[in-house]
Design a protein around this motif. Structure first.
Motif, mmCIF file in Angstrom:
data_model
loop_
_atom_site.group_PDB
_atom_site.id
_atom_site.type_symbol
_atom_site.label_atom_id
_atom_site.label_comp_id
_atom_site.label_asym_id
_atom_site.label_seq_id
_atom_site.Cartn_x
_atom_site.Cartn_y
_atom_site.Cartn_z
ATOM 1 N N GLU A 7 45.762 42.007 5.053
ATOM 2 C CA GLU A 7 45.230 42.863 6.112
ATOM 3 C C GLU A 7 44.668 44.115 5.455
ATOM 4 O O GLU A 7 45.252 44.641 4.504
ATOM 5 C CB GLU A 7 46.366 43.237 7.061
ATOM 6 N N VAL A 8 43.532 44.558 5.917
ATOM 7 C CA VAL A 8 42.969 45.809 5.420
ATOM 8 C C VAL A 8 43.119 46.851 6.517
ATOM 9 O O VAL A 8 42.901 46.564 7.687
ATOM 10 C CB VAL A 8 41.497 45.662 4.975
ATOM 11 N N THR A 37 35.200 47.100 3.975
ATOM 12 C CA THR A 37 34.379 45.974 3.529
ATOM 13 C C THR A 37 34.396 45.819 2.014
ATOM 14 O O THR A 37 34.296 44.704 1.520
ATOM 15 C CB THR A 37 32.928 46.103 4.035
ATOM 16 N N GLU A 38 34.559 46.913 1.283
ATOM 17 C CA GLU A 38 34.613 46.789 -0.171
ATOM 18 C C GLU A 38 35.808 45.941 -0.600
ATOM 19 O O GLU A 38 35.684 45.047 -1.440
ATOM 20 C CB GLU A 38 34.679 48.155 -0.859
ATOM 21 N N THR A 39 36.963 46.186 -0.012
ATOM 22 C CA THR A 39 38.148 45.382 -0.344
ATOM 23 C C THR A 39 37.912 43.919 0.006
ATOM 24 O O THR A 39 38.213 43.025 -0.792
ATOM 25 C CB THR A 39 39.394 45.922 0.385
ATOM 26 N N ILE A 40 37.374 43.669 1.185
ATOM 27 C CA ILE A 40 37.141 42.288 1.621
ATOM 28 C C ILE A 40 36.185 41.579 0.659
ATOM 29 O O ILE A 40 36.456 40.469 0.199
ATOM 30 C CB ILE A 40 36.598 42.256 3.065
ATOM 31 N N GLU A 41 35.081 42.219 0.344
ATOM 32 C CA GLU A 41 34.087 41.607 -0.550
ATOM 33 C C GLU A 41 34.646 41.402 -1.951
ATOM 34 O O GLU A 41 34.431 40.358 -2.567
ATOM 35 C CB GLU A 41 32.826 42.455 -0.580
ATOM 36 N N ARG A 42 35.372 42.379 -2.463
ATOM 37 C CA ARG A 42 35.911 42.252 -3.813
ATOM 38 C C ARG A 42 37.012 41.201 -3.872
ATOM 39 O O ARG A 42 37.141 40.500 -4.880
ATOM 40 C CB ARG A 42 36.411 43.603 -4.310
ATOM 41 N N ARG A 89 43.978 56.477 -3.306
ATOM 42 C CA ARG A 89 43.236 57.524 -2.606
ATOM 43 C C ARG A 89 42.615 56.961 -1.334
ATOM 44 O O ARG A 89 42.706 57.571 -0.268
ATOM 45 C CB ARG A 89 42.142 58.109 -3.511
ATOM 46 N N VAL A 90 42.005 55.776 -1.419
ATOM 47 C CA VAL A 90 41.402 55.142 -0.250
ATOM 48 C C VAL A 90 42.480 54.836 0.790
ATOM 49 O O VAL A 90 42.290 55.079 1.981
ATOM 50 C CB VAL A 90 40.630 53.861 -0.651
ATOM 51 N N ASP A 92 38.427 49.905 -8.370
ATOM 52 C CA ASP A 92 38.414 49.725 -9.819
ATOM 53 C C ASP A 92 39.752 50.081 -10.455
ATOM 54 O O ASP A 92 40.162 49.468 -11.433
ATOM 55 C CB ASP A 92 37.310 50.561 -10.463
ATOM 56 N N THR A 93 40.412 51.095 -9.916
ATOM 57 C CA THR A 93 41.694 51.530 -10.467
ATOM 58 C C THR A 93 42.731 51.630 -9.355
ATOM 59 O O THR A 93 42.388 51.776 -8.177
ATOM 60 C CB THR A 93 41.580 52.913 -11.136
#
Length: 95
Positions: free
Chosen positions: A76-77, A83-88, A31-32, A24-25
């Protein structure tokens, strides 16, 4: 160089590769990113190939790359796979 070898520059697919975290930010994405890297003992330097932020920020980066001629972006993640990055990226980053 293209002129020297007789190649049309428009025939070159310009590609950029990036490491990507979407949250979201930007602060939350950072942080992630830090947690992922610490968890694997990695020490990637943050640079222009690291994109951290919200969906609109990432869309802005994509638009900027397209504006200067990049046709393809390889995202690339960092592991473990986010999965959150991929889905978003699929659902929320406008084309």
């Amino acid at each position: 160089h293209c002129a020297e070898v007789g190649r049309d520059p428009d025939t070159i697919e310009r590609t950029v590769g990036v490491m990507l975290v979407i949250r979201d930010t930007e602060a939350e994405a950072r942080r992630v990113w830090a947690d992922r890297l610490a968890g694997q003992g990695a020490a990637y330097e943050e640079g222009p190939e690291v994109w951290l932020g919200g969906p609109r920020q990432i869309a802005g980066r994509i638009s900027a790359m397209r504006a200067v001629g990049f046709d393809t972006i390889i995202a690339e993640v960092p592991p473990p796979f986010d999965t959150e990055t991929i889905e978003r990226f699929i659902r929320e980053v406008p084309e």
